[in-house]
Each structure stands twice: as C-alpha cells, then as structure tokens.
Write a protein that holds these residues in place. Structure first.
Motif, PDB file in Angstrom:
ATOM      1  N   VAL A  68      63.664  83.124  48.625  1.00 28.72           N
ATOM      2  CA  VAL A  68      62.704  83.341  47.459  1.00 28.72           C
ATOM      3  C   VAL A  68      62.089  81.999  47.232  1.00 28.72           C
ATOM      4  O   VAL A  68      62.549  81.451  46.300  1.00 28.72           O
ATOM      5  N   PRO A  69      60.912  81.732  47.998  1.00 31.62           N
ATOM      6  CA  PRO A  69      60.300  80.337  47.617  1.00 31.62           C
ATOM      7  C   PRO A  69      59.950  80.207  46.155  1.00 31.62           C
ATOM      8  O   PRO A  69      60.199  78.941  45.614  1.00 31.62           O
ATOM      9  N   GLN A  73      61.372  77.033  44.019  1.00 34.96           N
ATOM     10  CA  GLN A  73      60.502  75.873  43.702  1.00 34.96           C
ATOM     11  C   GLN A  73      60.882  75.515  42.019  1.00 34.96           C
ATOM     12  O   GLN A  73      60.746  74.608  41.490  1.00 34.96           O
ATOM     13  N   ALA A  74      60.990  76.744  41.351  1.00 33.50           N
ATOM     14  CA  ALA A  74      61.254  76.627  40.098  1.00 33.50           C
ATOM     15  C   ALA A  74      62.658  76.001  39.703  1.00 33.50           C
ATOM     16  O   ALA A  74      62.615  75.006  38.794  1.00 33.50           O
ATOM     17  N   ILE A  75      63.410  76.202  40.718  1.00 33.07           N
ATOM     18  CA  ILE A  75      64.934  75.338  40.183  1.00 33.07           C
ATOM     19  C   ILE A  75      64.714  74.039  40.695  1.00 33.07           C
ATOM     20  O   ILE A  75      65.012  73.157  39.878  1.00 33.07           O
ATOM     21  N   GLU A  76      64.088  73.672  41.707  1.00 31.07           N
ATOM     22  CA  GLU A  76      63.581  72.289  42.068  1.00 31.07           C
ATOM     23  C   GLU A  76      62.816  71.457  40.691  1.00 31.07           C
ATOM     24  O   GLU A  76      63.239  70.466  40.511  1.00 31.07           O
ATOM     25  N   ALA A  77      61.851  72.138  40.184  1.00 33.07           N
ATOM     26  CA  ALA A  77      61.182  71.691  39.279  1.00 33.07           C
ATOM     27  C   ALA A  77      62.001  71.576  37.926  1.00 33.07           C
ATOM     28  O   ALA A  77      62.031  70.464  37.270  1.00 33.07           O
ATOM     29  N   HIS A  78      62.789  72.305  37.797  1.00 32.16           N
ATOM     30  CA  HIS A  78      63.581  72.381  36.510  1.00 32.16           C
ATOM     31  C   HIS A  78      64.846  71.185  36.680  1.00 32.16           C
ATOM     32  O   HIS A  78      65.170  70.462  35.926  1.00 32.16           O
ATOM     33  N   GLN A  79      65.460  71.217  37.992  1.00 32.75           N
ATOM     34  CA  GLN A  79      66.153  69.809  38.334  1.00 32.75           C
ATOM     35  C   GLN A  79      65.598  68.634  38.266  1.00 32.75           C
ATOM     36  O   GLN A  79      66.112  67.675  37.687  1.00 32.75           O
TER      37      GLN A  79
END
Length: 162
Positions: A68-69, A73-79
């Motif tokens: 699920v892109p 993307q949300a996880i990457e931004a949070h990290q």
C-alpha cells in the motif's frame, strides 16, 4: 582517555538516553587530531521493519501481496521526522559543548549499518550506548552493541545505562 591521535570517531545515536549519554561521554573525554572528525551516526530502520513489514492483506477478498503506497509513504515521512528530531537533539548536545561534528544518517539494520559505516570511515573508535538488558532479554531481543563489539573493525566504547 583524552587522546589526540584519533582521526575518526563514530558515535552511534538512536534517540535513547543511553546513546545521548555516550555522545556526551565522547565529547567530554575524547580529543581528536586537528584534522580529525567526530561523526554522529543515526541508523534509520527501513519502513518494512518499522511497519511490521506491511499492513497486511486487504480484508474481504482484496489482493494479499500488494504493498500500500500511501501507507509506506506515511511511515517513511514519520521516520524522517523522528530521525531529524534525534539528529537535532544530538547536535544541540554538541553545540552546548562547543564541538563541531559531522552527521551521517543511513537506512538499514542498525547493527549491520553501524559496522559498515565505521569500516567505510576507517574509524579509530566507535562509541555507543547500551541499555542494561539482562542476559535473558539480550538472548531474545539481541543487542546492537554486542553485535558491534564482535564485528566492528575498531575498538568500541560502550556506555551502559542503568
């Protein structure tokens, strides 16, 4: 341990108090050559580790092997936000001690990346914090510092937590 013969020191930080104490220890106790560098290293886990691999299959008949892109993307931004906060905190500690450092952020498995970066920089010393896990917890959870002690190519100073 104030030595003036160190050309490259890597201090691994993960945001824990133990890692920040290790940074403080390095700033207070180590002296580098005039051309030396103290590198504050943070290893950001890849999104698959942070997210538990993927949110899982879409319920009620949706595809089961589709990433699920938007979730990724949300996880990457949070990290990235977490990483920036950790690096900013480390830089604040260095600034309070009037020490200029270099920073390096890499993505991957912390234990492997710390060893890799330390080798690539030809570091003279690795400094890192260590949570005070007992032997049983360490056996099941593993220990980044233990792995690095046994695999890094330079001496390691481990500052233990309480």
């Amino acid at each position: 341990m104030a030595t003036g013969n160190l050309a490259s020191v890597v201090v691994a930080v993960d945001g824990s108090e133990e890692s920040m104490n290790a940074l403080r220890w390095a700033l207070d106790n180590l002296r580098l050559r005039p051309d030396g560098a103290l590198v504050v290293l943070h290893v950001q886990p890849p999104p698959s580790i942070a997210a538990g691999l993927n949110p899982g299959p879409i319920p009620f008949g949706g595809p089961s092997e589709v990433e699920v892109p938007a979730f990724t993307q949300a996880i990457e931004a949070h990290q990235r936000r977490i990483t920036q906060a950790i690096v900013d905190h480390a830089l604040k500690i260095c600034s309070e001690k009037n020490v200029e450092v270099k920073t390096d952020v890499v993505i991957g498995d912390p234990k492997e990346k710390i060893c890799e970066v330390t080798a690539n920089l030809k570091a003279d010393l690795l400094v890192m914090g260590c949570r005070a896990f007992g032997p049983l917890k360490r056996m099941f959870l593993g220990s980044v510092s233990n792995f690095c002690i046994n695999n890094v190519v330079c001496p390691v100073v481990v500052i233990k937590g309480t």
